[in-house]
Design a protein around this motif. Sequence first.
Motif, PDB file in Angstrom:
ATOM      1  N   ALA A 143       0.813  -1.218   0.000  1.00  0.00           N
ATOM      2  CA  ALA A 143       0.000   0.000   0.000  1.00  0.00           C
ATOM      3  C   ALA A 143       0.848   1.270   0.000  1.00  0.00           C
ATOM      4  O   ALA A 143       0.434   2.299  -0.545  1.00  0.00           O
ATOM      5  CB  ALA A 143      -0.943  -0.009   1.205  1.00  0.00           C
ATOM      6  N   TYR A 144       2.036   1.217   0.624  1.00  0.00           N
ATOM      7  CA  TYR A 144       2.891   2.404   0.750  1.00  0.00           C
ATOM      8  C   TYR A 144       4.251   2.094   0.140  1.00  0.00           C
ATOM      9  O   TYR A 144       4.930   1.153   0.557  1.00  0.00           O
ATOM     10  CB  TYR A 144       3.046   2.806   2.214  1.00  0.00           C
ATOM     11  CG  TYR A 144       1.732   3.125   2.887  1.00  0.00           C
ATOM     12  CD1 TYR A 144       1.130   4.371   2.739  1.00  0.00           C
ATOM     13  CD2 TYR A 144       1.089   2.161   3.672  1.00  0.00           C
ATOM     14  CE1 TYR A 144      -0.084   4.661   3.358  1.00  0.00           C
ATOM     15  CE2 TYR A 144      -0.120   2.441   4.288  1.00  0.00           C
ATOM     16  CZ  TYR A 144      -0.700   3.691   4.132  1.00  0.00           C
ATOM     17  OH  TYR A 144      -1.894   3.963   4.745  1.00  0.00           O
ATOM     18  N   SER A 145       4.649   2.907  -0.814  1.00  0.00           N
ATOM     19  CA  SER A 145       5.918   2.662  -1.508  1.00  0.00           C
ATOM     20  C   SER A 145       7.116   2.831  -0.586  1.00  0.00           C
ATOM     21  O   SER A 145       8.122   2.126  -0.727  1.00  0.00           O
ATOM     22  CB  SER A 145       6.035   3.611  -2.702  1.00  0.00           C
ATOM     23  OG  SER A 145       5.959   4.970  -2.263  1.00  0.00           O
ATOM     24  N   PHE A 146       7.044   3.769   0.380  1.00  0.00           N
ATOM     25  CA  PHE A 146       8.190   3.985   1.264  1.00  0.00           C
ATOM     26  C   PHE A 146       8.402   2.799   2.207  1.00  0.00           C
ATOM     27  O   PHE A 146       9.516   2.569   2.685  1.00  0.00           O
ATOM     28  CB  PHE A 146       8.004   5.269   2.084  1.00  0.00           C
ATOM     29  CG  PHE A 146       6.803   5.265   2.989  1.00  0.00           C
ATOM     30  CD1 PHE A 146       6.869   4.715   4.266  1.00  0.00           C
ATOM     31  CD2 PHE A 146       5.607   5.826   2.587  1.00  0.00           C
ATOM     32  CE1 PHE A 146       5.770   4.717   5.106  1.00  0.00           C
ATOM     33  CE2 PHE A 146       4.511   5.830   3.415  1.00  0.00           C
ATOM     34  CZ  PHE A 146       4.588   5.276   4.686  1.00  0.00           C
ATOM     35  N   ALA A 147       7.345   2.021   2.500  1.00  0.00           N
ATOM     36  CA  ALA A 147       7.485   0.882   3.407  1.00  0.00           C
ATOM     37  C   ALA A 147       8.312  -0.235   2.782  1.00  0.00           C
ATOM     38  O   ALA A 147       8.947  -1.022   3.492  1.00  0.00           O
ATOM     39  CB  ALA A 147       6.117   0.360   3.823  1.00  0.00           C
ATOM     40  N   THR A 148       8.309  -0.314   1.440  1.00  0.00           N
ATOM     41  CA  THR A 148       9.098  -1.362   0.775  1.00  0.00           C
ATOM     42  C   THR A 148      10.589  -1.119   0.887  1.00  0.00           C
ATOM     43  O   THR A 148      11.385  -2.040   0.653  1.00  0.00           O
ATOM     44  CB  THR A 148       8.705  -1.441  -0.709  1.00  0.00           C
ATOM     45  OG1 THR A 148       8.942  -0.164  -1.327  1.00  0.00           O
ATOM     46  CG2 THR A 148       7.240  -1.818  -0.864  1.00  0.00           C
ATOM     47  N   LEU A 149      11.003   0.113   1.212  1.00  0.00           N
ATOM     48  CA  LEU A 149      12.431   0.405   1.359  1.00  0.00           C
ATOM     49  C   LEU A 149      13.029  -0.325   2.551  1.00  0.00           C
ATOM     50  O   LEU A 149      14.201  -0.702   2.528  1.00  0.00           O
ATOM     51  CB  LEU A 149      12.646   1.918   1.506  1.00  0.00           C
ATOM     52  CG  LEU A 149      12.152   2.798   0.355  1.00  0.00           C
ATOM     53  CD1 LEU A 149      12.377   4.270   0.684  1.00  0.00           C
ATOM     54  CD2 LEU A 149      12.855   2.433  -0.945  1.00  0.00           C
ATOM     55  N   LEU A 150      12.232  -0.521   3.586  1.00  0.00           N
ATOM     56  CA  LEU A 150      12.723  -1.177   4.797  1.00  0.00           C
ATOM     57  C   LEU A 150      12.703  -2.690   4.619  1.00  0.00           C
ATOM     58  O   LEU A 150      11.801  -3.241   3.985  1.00  0.00           O
ATOM     59  CB  LEU A 150      11.865  -0.765   5.995  1.00  0.00           C
ATOM     60  CG  LEU A 150      12.379  -1.156   7.380  1.00  0.00           C
ATOM     61  CD1 LEU A 150      13.684  -0.460   7.688  1.00  0.00           C
ATOM     62  CD2 LEU A 150      11.337  -0.789   8.447  1.00  0.00           C
ATOM     63  N   ASN A 151      13.686  -3.347   5.170  1.00  0.00           N
ATOM     64  CA  ASN A 151      13.785  -4.801   5.099  1.00  0.00           C
ATOM     65  C   ASN A 151      12.530  -5.459   5.674  1.00  0.00           C
ATOM     66  O   ASN A 151      11.925  -4.953   6.622  1.00  0.00           O
ATOM     67  CB  ASN A 151      15.033  -5.251   5.863  1.00  0.00           C
ATOM     68  CG  ASN A 151      15.182  -6.755   5.888  1.00  0.00           C
ATOM     69  OD1 ASN A 151      14.781  -7.401   6.845  1.00  0.00           O
ATOM     70  ND2 ASN A 151      15.758  -7.313   4.834  1.00  0.00           N
ATOM     71  N   SER A 152      12.133  -6.587   5.103  1.00  0.00           N
ATOM     72  CA  SER A 152      10.878  -7.240   5.508  1.00  0.00           C
ATOM     73  C   SER A 152      10.913  -7.666   6.977  1.00  0.00           C
ATOM     74  O   SER A 152       9.918  -7.530   7.697  1.00  0.00           O
ATOM     75  CB  SER A 152      10.616  -8.450   4.612  1.00  0.00           C
ATOM     76  OG  SER A 152      11.685  -9.392   4.714  1.00  0.00           O
TER      77      SER A 152
END
Length: 399
Positions: free
Chosen positions: A57-66
């Motif tokens: 849902a948020y593109s910036f959240a994908t920057l952080l490791n899972s």
Amino acid sequence: MLIYEYKLDGNTAQYSAIGEAIRITQCIRNKCLRLWMDTRGINRNDLQCYCAELAKAYSFATLLNSQARQSAADRAWAAISRFYEHCRNQKPGKKGYPQFQHDCRSVEYKQTGWRLEPDGKHIIFTDGCGIGRLRLIGCRDLATCPLPQMMRVRLLKRADGYYAQVLVKAERHGEHVPTGKQTGIDLGLKAFLTDAQGNTVANPHHLRKAERKLKRLHRRLSRTQKKSANRKKARKKLAKGYLKVQRQREDFARKTANALITSHDLIAYEHLRIANLVKNRKLAKSISDAAWGRFLQWLNYYGSMHSIPVIAVEPAFTSQDCSACGARVKKSLSVRTHICPSCGVVLDRDHNAARNILEKAYRTVGQTGTGEAQAPPNASGQTASTRSGRRARAGKRAG
């Protein structure tokens, strides 16, 4: 588990990337908490799965490791489970309903998203936040530590820079040299502690000594304009002042606890309800400045490491009862000298309390069988076991 802490050496862009990762962690944690508030029957596994939905849902959240996103969800669940526990145990007062976080200062990586270089002095973060390669400044060498034992890495922001904490799966043991000494300690404000032998440790008063400088920094901060560069500088200096006081308390607590453990075979202390004590408006600052809670945490830690019994006893009547004959002598908090009208013993109030604390610990050890201890003679020359026996016989005669 051991935690090794290092200061991070990087550039401005890397520090900004760490700040961005921290803000993403805060956002995910708050989103998970909102899901729990809005949906009935949410459990920990649901929050873990919700992290993947947030990444879509948020593109910036994908920057952080899972796995770092899952750590943020674990923080939300920790607050929720603590609230549930307080409700089950019917804790008096507020139960600690989970709140949204506005001042997150750390981000935690599990097994992925980072790697340690062979020299043990540099760490590389490989997720999309762009943190990159950072130098670790510290005295402990990670090159000799097996990589599978490193469980997690936490990046945190403090007033004087950014730090990395490495969680290592290891057990710490200390070899204790028996000394044949047992003691009870009474925590106070005039003296930080008084033991059963009458020895005292002075109260360092870290906050009181730094209060003059901190007040000046507070005034300087209040005179600056909001959102100005000078305000940021003044705020940073003030934060460093409080950080110094915090580190002084931590250092004093560790050294004092370690000195007590290494010089005794048994230590007893009062099980104080510090949260209730600080409700006293006149003594709250002094009690918080003494940092009794932090000292007791280190005392129990070093006791378990050296396999030394550290016993908490109930504080009821430890200052009122006479440590020589057991007579109860009522006295107010302002009376600092114990004078027994029955046996004539004159002792410092805290010294008398420390003796009573040690006697309670001997009775606890005898009942639970956690160890054997020989009670030292008190001011009247009687041992604790003799004094307890006389109390029991007197009680039978009275009945």
